[in-house]
Design an enzyme around this catalytic site. Structure first.
Site, PDB file in Angstrom:
ATOM      1  N   LYS A  74     -37.395  90.640  71.556  1.00  0.00           N
ATOM      2  CA  LYS A  74     -37.836  89.255  71.418  1.00  0.00           C
ATOM      3  C   LYS A  74     -38.784  88.883  72.541  1.00  0.00           C
ATOM      4  CE  LYS A  74     -36.057  84.639  71.816  1.00  0.00           C
ATOM      5  NZ  LYS A  74     -35.004  83.831  72.313  1.00  0.00           N
ATOM      6  N   GLU A  78     -32.541  98.281  79.317  1.00  0.00           N
ATOM      7  CA  GLU A  78     -31.688  97.167  78.853  1.00  0.00           C
ATOM      8  C   GLU A  78     -31.041  97.503  77.508  1.00  0.00           C
ATOM      9  OE1 GLU A  78     -30.582  94.424  80.008  1.00  0.00           O
ATOM     10  OE2 GLU A  78     -31.920  93.675  81.565  1.00  0.00           O
ATOM     11  N   LYS A 113     -35.193  90.898  75.956  1.00  0.00           N
ATOM     12  CA  LYS A 113     -35.701  89.540  75.810  1.00  0.00           C
ATOM     13  C   LYS A 113     -36.629  89.246  76.986  1.00  0.00           C
ATOM     14  CE  LYS A 113     -34.307  84.717  75.480  1.00  0.00           C
ATOM     15  NZ  LYS A 113     -33.213  83.782  75.229  1.00  0.00           N
ATOM     16  N   ARG A 117     -37.743  75.114  72.800  1.00  0.00           N
ATOM     17  CA  ARG A 117     -37.054  74.313  73.811  1.00  0.00           C
ATOM     18  C   ARG A 117     -37.056  72.839  73.440  1.00  0.00           C
ATOM     19  NH1 ARG A 117     -38.797  78.082  78.992  1.00  0.00           N
ATOM     20  NH2 ARG A 117     -37.707  79.918  78.172  1.00  0.00           N
ATOM     21  N   SER A 168     -40.351  80.884  68.018  1.00  0.00           N
ATOM     22  CA  SER A 168     -40.909  79.569  67.690  1.00  0.00           C
ATOM     23  C   SER A 168     -42.421  79.489  67.892  1.00  0.00           C
ATOM     24  CB  SER A 168     -40.202  78.497  68.529  1.00  0.00           C
ATOM     25  OG  SER A 168     -40.314  78.769  69.904  1.00  0.00           O
ATOM     26  N   TYR A 185     -38.287  81.686  61.346  1.00  0.00           N
ATOM     27  CA  TYR A 185     -38.310  80.334  60.788  1.00  0.00           C
ATOM     28  C   TYR A 185     -39.029  80.331  59.438  1.00  0.00           C
ATOM     29  CZ  TYR A 185     -36.964  79.551  65.586  1.00  0.00           C
ATOM     30  OH  TYR A 185     -36.301  79.641  66.781  1.00  0.00           O
TER      31      TYR A 185
HETATM   32  C1  PBG Z   1     -31.532  80.576  74.403  1.00  0.00           C
HETATM   33  C2  PBG Z   1     -32.585  80.985  73.430  1.00  0.00           C
HETATM   34  C3  PBG Z   1     -33.979  80.792  73.469  1.00  0.00           C
HETATM   35  C4  PBG Z   1     -34.478  81.271  72.249  1.00  0.00           C
HETATM   36  C5  PBG Z   1     -33.399  81.793  71.542  1.00  0.00           C
HETATM   37  N1  PBG Z   1     -32.240  81.617  72.285  1.00  0.00           N
HETATM   38  C6  PBG Z   1     -34.839  80.090  74.469  1.00  0.00           C
HETATM   39  C7  PBG Z   1     -35.014  80.639  75.820  1.00  0.00           C
HETATM   40  O1  PBG Z   1     -34.517  81.687  76.185  1.00  0.00           O
HETATM   41  O2  PBG Z   1     -35.667  79.930  76.575  1.00  0.00           O
HETATM   42  C8  PBG Z   1     -35.909  81.225  71.814  1.00  0.00           C
HETATM   43  C9  PBG Z   1     -36.144  81.223  70.345  1.00  0.00           C
HETATM   44  C10 PBG Z   1     -37.497  80.806  69.899  1.00  0.00           C
HETATM   45  O3  PBG Z   1     -38.426  80.563  70.685  1.00  0.00           O
HETATM   46  O4  PBG Z   1     -37.671  80.706  68.674  1.00  0.00           O
HETATM   47  N2  PBG Z   1     -31.572  81.183  75.651  1.00  0.00           N
END
Ligand code: PBG
Length: 321
Positions: free
Chosen positions: A247, A232, A194, A204, A273, A312
């Protein structure tokens, strides 16, 4: 080669093209993220993500039932708690929002596959993914609470818990606590690679989880790094992850491909997102063909090697099918 070989023979018409098509996008391979908040009969639009809402539990059941009928049977649940505090206590509360949602969804949609995002950021008052001590996110204390959170999700009916926090050792800690409590059938989909990404911006707003100070760079990965992602992923596999995730997806297709070539387990990709909002915004301006560009993006993520995609867009795809 030419003129003996003429690759255009295999592109001659739609039937031939579909005969030789190498990659497919199917509803079974999609996981739909759902944001769940308190209250009843509530549906609050997320402004930066057209088509996406924060639902009360009953609203989420309605939304997911429609998608279920259309063949989207996998859901990733995010909670928006009423209370936030420095210890993220509603994250591991058995009466927390995610836990209550899970019990209802398990009953109403018994054959769906329920994944839960396991992180502390929506539950801490400072919005960080872990416990903050002297201005630093304390790894081991955070892992303990993440494991408790995962356990309470599993007890409430999750099929897979999905740690997204990027603390060290959390997959192993979650595997142990689940096994010790007789939940060895519950799986772990780990957000393994990630990255610290600007593509999470709209999320957010959706999850009310922006950090109130600082950023996530001490735990999420530097977008410049490739070997670190492999490390990782390898350590999450050793710690017991059943599925590993890359991700965001679109700017990290190379990492997805390497994961697929290297590891013998299912690979997930999160079409996040910002990737969704950019397409929606450009389409609303009439600058791109939304369906065509969406399908091309999702297909590219599958072609790169993702076995499943968290997206989404699953909703639009379901409603069109
Ligand atoms: C929680 C989390 C996040 C996302 C999924 N789980 C946000 C972040 O790490 O700031 C992002 C998902 C998205 O942008 O669609 N930590």
């Amino acid at each position: 080669m030419y003129p003996t070989h003429r690759p255009r023979r295999l592109r001659r018409n739609a039937a031939v093209r579909s005969l030789v098509r190498e990659t497919h996008l199917q509803n079974e391979q999609l996981i739909y993220p759902v944001f769940i908040s308190e209250g009843s009969e509530r549906q609050t639009p997320v402004e930066s993500m057209p088509g996406i809402y924060q639902f009360s539990i009953d609203g989420a059941i309605g939304e997911c039932s429609v998608l279920y009928e259309k063949g989207i049977r996998n859901f990733l649940i995010f909670g928006l708690p009423q209370q936030k505090d420095e210890n993220a206590s509603s994250a591991y509360d058995d009466r927390g929002i995610v836990q209550r949602a899970l019990r209802t969804m398990r009953k109403e949609l018994p054959d769906s596959i329920l994944f839960t995002d396991v992180c502390l950021c929506p539950y801490t008052d400072h919005g960080h993914c872990g416990i903050v001590k002297d201005g630093i996110i304390a790894n081991d204390e955070s892992v303990e609470l993440l494991a408790r959170t995962a356990l309470s999700h599993a007890r409430a009916g999750a099929d897979f818990v999905a740690p997204s926090d990027m603390m060290d050792g959390r997959v192993g800690a979650i595997r142990s606590i689940l096994d010790e409590n007789g939940l060895s059938d519950i799986g772990i989909l780990s957000y393994s690679a990630k990255y610290s990404s600007a593509f999470y911006g709209p999320f957010r707003e959706a999850a009310h989880s922006a950090p109130q100070f600082g950023d996530r760079k001490t735990h999420q990965m530097d977008p410049a790094n490739r070997l670190e992602a492999l490390k990782e992923m390898e350590s999450d596999i050793q710690e017991g992850a059943d599925i590993i995730m890359v991700k965001p997806a679109l700017s990290y297709l190379d990492i997805i491909r390497e994961a697929k070539d290297r590891f013998i387990l299912p690979i997930a990709a999160y079409n996040v997102s910002g990737e969704y909002s950019m397409v929606k915004a450009a389409a609303m301006k009439g600058w791109v063909n939304e369906r065509a560009i969406r399908d091309e993006i999702l297909l590219s993520i599958r072609r790169a090697g993702a076995d499943m995609i968290i997206t989404y867009f699953a909703k639009d795809l379901a409603l069109e099918s």
